[in-house]
Design a protein around this motif. Structure first.
Motif, PDB file in Angstrom:
ATOM      1  N   PHE A  41       0.842  -1.207   0.000  1.00 22.48           N
ATOM      2  CA  PHE A  41       0.000   0.000   0.000  1.00 22.48           C
ATOM      3  C   PHE A  41       0.872   1.250   0.000  1.00 22.48           C
ATOM      4  N   SER A  42       1.838   1.275   0.913  1.00 29.29           N
ATOM      5  CA  SER A  42       2.708   2.448   1.014  1.00 29.29           C
ATOM      6  C   SER A  42       3.645   2.552  -0.184  1.00 29.29           C
ATOM      7  N   ALA A  43       4.180   1.407  -0.617  1.00 36.38           N
ATOM      8  CA  ALA A  43       5.144   1.416  -1.721  1.00 36.38           C
ATOM      9  C   ALA A  43       4.532   1.947  -3.011  1.00 36.38           C
ATOM     10  N   PHE A  44       3.237   1.703  -3.236  1.00 37.45           N
ATOM     11  CA  PHE A  44       2.605   2.103  -4.491  1.00 37.45           C
ATOM     12  C   PHE A  44       1.664   3.299  -4.343  1.00 37.45           C
ATOM     13  N   SER A  45       1.641   3.922  -3.162  1.00 36.51           N
ATOM     14  CA  SER A  45       0.713   5.039  -2.973  1.00 36.51           C
ATOM     15  C   SER A  45       1.052   6.224  -3.881  1.00 36.51           C
ATOM     16  N   LEU A  46       2.318   6.363  -4.259  1.00 26.07           N
ATOM     17  CA  LEU A  46       2.696   7.410  -5.210  1.00 26.07           C
ATOM     18  C   LEU A  46       1.987   7.232  -6.549  1.00 26.07           C
ATOM     19  N   TYR A  47       1.622   5.994  -6.855  1.00 27.68           N
ATOM     20  CA  TYR A  47       1.045   5.686  -8.163  1.00 27.68           C
ATOM     21  C   TYR A  47      -0.483   5.575  -8.141  1.00 27.68           C
ATOM     22  N   PHE A  48      -1.071   5.198  -6.993  1.00 27.87           N
ATOM     23  CA  PHE A  48      -2.524   5.031  -7.004  1.00 27.87           C
ATOM     24  C   PHE A  48      -3.279   6.137  -6.266  1.00 27.87           C
ATOM     25  N   SER A  49      -2.585   7.068  -5.615  1.00 26.93           N
ATOM     26  CA  SER A  49      -3.294   8.089  -4.837  1.00 26.93           C
ATOM     27  C   SER A  49      -4.250   8.905  -5.701  1.00 26.93           C
ATOM     28  N   ALA A  50      -3.850   9.214  -6.939  1.00 21.62           N
ATOM     29  CA  ALA A  50      -4.710   9.999  -7.825  1.00 21.62           C
ATOM     30  C   ALA A  50      -5.938   9.224  -8.275  1.00 21.62           C
ATOM     31  N   SER A  51      -5.911   7.885  -8.184  1.00 17.71           N
ATOM     32  CA  SER A  51      -7.047   7.067  -8.613  1.00 17.71           C
ATOM     33  C   SER A  51      -8.172   7.055  -7.591  1.00 17.71           C
ATOM     34  N   PHE A  52      -7.867   7.416  -6.340  1.00 17.94           N
ATOM     35  CA  PHE A  52      -8.873   7.312  -5.283  1.00 17.94           C
ATOM     36  C   PHE A  52      -9.335   8.665  -4.733  1.00 17.94           C
ATOM     37  N   PHE A  53      -8.667   9.749  -5.148  1.00 15.40           N
ATOM     38  CA  PHE A  53      -9.023  11.058  -4.617  1.00 15.40           C
ATOM     39  C   PHE A  53      -9.115  12.073  -5.747  1.00 15.40           C
ATOM     40  N   PRO A  54      -9.849  13.169  -5.532  1.00 14.76           N
ATOM     41  CA  PRO A  54      -9.979  14.194  -6.580  1.00 14.76           C
ATOM     42  C   PRO A  54      -8.612  14.740  -6.975  1.00 14.76           C
ATOM     43  N   SER A  55      -8.518  15.196  -8.222  1.00 12.52           N
ATOM     44  CA  SER A  55      -7.254  15.731  -8.708  1.00 12.52           C
ATOM     45  C   SER A  55      -6.880  16.989  -7.941  1.00 12.52           C
ATOM     46  N   GLY A  56      -5.599  17.175  -7.742  1.00 11.84           N
ATOM     47  CA  GLY A  56      -5.099  18.322  -6.984  1.00 11.84           C
ATOM     48  C   GLY A  56      -3.591  18.236  -6.922  1.00 11.84           C
ATOM     49  N   ASP A  57      -2.987  18.951  -5.981  1.00 13.61           N
ATOM     50  CA  ASP A  57      -1.529  18.887  -5.887  1.00 13.61           C
ATOM     51  C   ASP A  57      -1.106  17.552  -5.284  1.00 13.61           C
ATOM     52  N   THR A  58       0.112  17.140  -5.610  1.00 16.28           N
ATOM     53  CA  THR A  58       0.613  15.825  -5.206  1.00 16.28           C
ATOM     54  C   THR A  58       0.647  15.665  -3.696  1.00 16.28           C
ATOM     55  N   THR A  59       1.085  16.693  -2.982  1.00 16.63           N
ATOM     56  CA  THR A  59       1.179  16.606  -1.529  1.00 16.63           C
ATOM     57  C   THR A  59      -0.195  16.373  -0.907  1.00 16.63           C
ATOM     58  N   ALA A  60      -1.237  17.028  -1.443  1.00 15.73           N
ATOM     59  CA  ALA A  60      -2.588  16.847  -0.914  1.00 15.73           C
ATOM     60  C   ALA A  60      -3.072  15.423  -1.111  1.00 15.73           C
ATOM     61  N   GLN A  61      -2.836  14.864  -2.295  1.00 15.53           N
ATOM     62  CA  GLN A  61      -3.248  13.483  -2.557  1.00 15.53           C
ATOM     63  C   GLN A  61      -2.485  12.510  -1.667  1.00 15.53           C
ATOM     64  N   LEU A  62      -1.179  12.743  -1.515  1.00 13.88           N
ATOM     65  CA  LEU A  62      -0.385  11.880  -0.638  1.00 13.88           C
ATOM     66  C   LEU A  62      -0.849  12.011   0.810  1.00 13.88           C
ATOM     67  N   LEU A  63      -1.251  13.200   1.201  1.00 14.01           N
ATOM     68  CA  LEU A  63      -1.737  13.428   2.552  1.00 14.01           C
ATOM     69  C   LEU A  63      -3.017  12.637   2.801  1.00 14.01           C
ATOM     70  N   GLN A  64      -3.908  12.623   1.816  1.00 12.53           N
ATOM     71  CA  GLN A  64      -5.142  11.858   1.949  1.00 12.53           C
ATOM     72  C   GLN A  64      -4.862  10.358   1.989  1.00 12.53           C
ATOM     73  N   THR A  65      -3.934   9.910   1.161  1.00  9.17           N
ATOM     74  CA  THR A  65      -3.571   8.497   1.169  1.00  9.17           C
ATOM     75  C   THR A  65      -2.898   8.122   2.479  1.00  9.17           C
ATOM     76  N   ALA A  66      -2.048   9.005   2.996  1.00  9.01           N
ATOM     77  CA  ALA A  66      -1.404   8.763   4.282  1.00  9.01           C
ATOM     78  C   ALA A  66      -2.443   8.709   5.401  1.00  9.01           C
ATOM     79  N   GLY A  67      -3.514   9.482   5.249  1.00  6.33           N
ATOM     80  CA  GLY A  67      -4.592   9.432   6.224  1.00  6.33           C
ATOM     81  C   GLY A  67      -5.256   8.064   6.250  1.00  6.33           C
ATOM     82  N   ILE A  68      -5.507   7.485   5.066  1.00  7.96           N
ATOM     83  CA  ILE A  68      -6.049   6.128   4.985  1.00  7.96           C
ATOM     84  C   ILE A  68      -5.062   5.139   5.611  1.00  7.96           C
ATOM     85  N   PHE A  69      -3.766   5.325   5.322  1.00  8.34           N
ATOM     86  CA  PHE A  69      -2.721   4.474   5.890  1.00  8.34           C
ATOM     87  C   PHE A  69      -2.762   4.547   7.416  1.00  8.34           C
TER      88      PHE A  69
END
Length: 444
Positions: A41-69
């Protein structure tokens, strides 16, 4: 009659050694597969974060994915209690088998979840559901695996054998990154990996879980657990019995505070740190992290063997001193490194320090509790602490970066390790006061 004695005496140790090594190998491989499912999950979050959250800046998407983590970690204390109780009451083998079933279900669900662009808010909800299932599973994995490996080990090499818990745990991250490298460099383009290829490692994880399930179904139960089965089940694996060992519980918590934060910073967050802060390319950061993890894994049995010679406490103190004093300058240096070679050197230096905790974490904690409550005693306080400090590591780091004070996180890491150092300085050497020594050695 006398002449027949030497062959019999010589054969027994070899038979015991083969049985013990087979059990530890099977338990370790199953552990590797389950932790792969967790870390992919963590290793590939750079690649799938945009698939699960609205488009925006990379840090915001990673922040949302880290929240799920991080939310996945909230289930770990429940898993630590549930699977620890099963392991202490029913058996280590049954608990380890059940946990891998939940993990495989979570991986399969992530692999099949549609994107946000297709189903909207349902996508992150399904992602969270899968992560909660995985958190429940892995919450019990650490305590039960630490218990199993330590109970299968010999008295004089308990540190060495128990070090394979983190050896396989790091190996799981290597496997996740290795699959990522193969997908990027051999099978897919980066665009394909971003679009749909990130699903492949989750399918692989679900399939590998079948292997783990087979291995765990054929595990031997540990001798200490079998020996205490005649005792009353009323207190075994209960919170009531765990309350008899408050000092041991607080030692587990204190050691884990700095250890888990250092570990997750060095491993799961470091790939994002090198890309998002040091501005290395995804490919260069992945290669660097892969090589660093390879070295980190190789250090585990070496440090575990060292602990069998000089004790657990010197390694814990070494980790505390190096981590408390070195975290801020090391992370600061890493934030300005743009080339792989110096980044790798710094990560290997960090690995040496953190190995003072990871290599003996399992054995130190298992030596603090008797067999009747060992899996629960390790699993529950460890999972609670990891949920608070390990599971939030990425989120806090990214939040500090977003508010423009990333260095706050560096000091946070150093402070938490200082807490673990204090606990290490105050505790006694567990190698000489182990509950394991009251239980005897496992038979052939």
């Amino acid at each position: 009659m006398v002449l027949l004695a030497p062959p019999v005496a010589a054969a027994a140790p070899e038979q015991i050694s083969r049985r013990r090594l087979r059990a530890i190998f099977s338990g370790s491989v199953g552990n590797l597969v389950e932790w792969y499912d967790w870390y992919v999950f963590s290793a590939f979050s750079l690649y799938f974060s945009a698939s699960f959250f609205p488009s925006g800046d990379t840090t915001a998407q990673l922040l949302q994915t880290a929240g799920i983590f991080a939310l996945g970690f909230l289930m770990r204390p429940i898993g630590g209690w549930m699977f620890g109780r099963i392991a202490d009451k029913v058996g280590r083998k049954q608990s380890m088998t059940l946990s891998v079933l939940l993990m495989s279900l979570g991986s399969l669900l992530i692999a099949l979840t549609p994107t946000y662009q297709t189903v909207g808010i349902v996508a992150p909800i399904l992602l969270l559901t899968a992560r909660l299932l995985q958190g429940l599973s892995v919450g019990g994995e650490y305590g039960v695996s630490a218990t199993y490996l330590s109970e299968m080990a010999t008295q004089r090499r308990r540190g060495f054998y128990s070090s394979f818990l983190y050896f396989t745990l790091i190996g799981a991250q290597l496997l996740a990154l290795g699959i990522q490298l193969v997908l990027l460099k051999v099978l897919l383009t980066e665009a394909e990996l971003l679009a749909w290829g990130w699903r492949i490692p989750f399918v692989v994880g679900a399939l590998l879980s079948v292997v783990a399930l087979y291995l765990r179904h054929n595990l031997d139960e540990t001798a200490p657990f079998i020996a205490q089965q005649q005792e009353s089940e009323e207190l075994r694996g209960s919170i009531q019995m765990l309350r008899r060992y408050p000092r041991s519980v607080f030692k587990v918590i204190g050691l884990t505070v700095g250890g888990t934060l250092a570990f997750y910073t060095l491993t799961t967050y470091m790939l994002k740190f090198l890309v998002n802060t040091a501005h290395m390319t995804r490919s260069a950061a992945t290669n660097t992290c892969f090589l660093a993890l390879l070295g980190f894994a190789a250090m585990q049995p070496l440090f575990g063997a060292l602990a069998d010679r000089i004790g657990r406490r010197p390694l814990l103190i070494g980790f505390g001193v190096l981590g408390a004093l070195g975290s801020v300058p090391l992370l600061t240096a890493l934030s300005h490194v743009t080339r792989p070679a110096p980044a790798l050197g710094l990560l290997l230096l960090a690995s040496v320090a953190v190995s003072g905790y990871t290599s003996i974490s399992a054995v130190v904690k298992s030596e603090l509790f008797p067999v009747q409550v060992r899996a629960l005693g390790i699993g529950l306080p460890h999972a609670l602490t990891v949920a608070v400090f390990g599971g939030t590591a990425e989120y806090i780091a990214l939040w500090c970066k977003r508010i423009g004070h990333e260095a706050y996180f560096y000091w946070y890491v150093a402070g938490c390790i200082a807490i673990s150092l204090l606990v290490s300085l105050l505790m006694t050497e567990t190698r000489h006061t182990s509950f394991h020594d009251l239980e005897g050695q496992p038979p052939a």
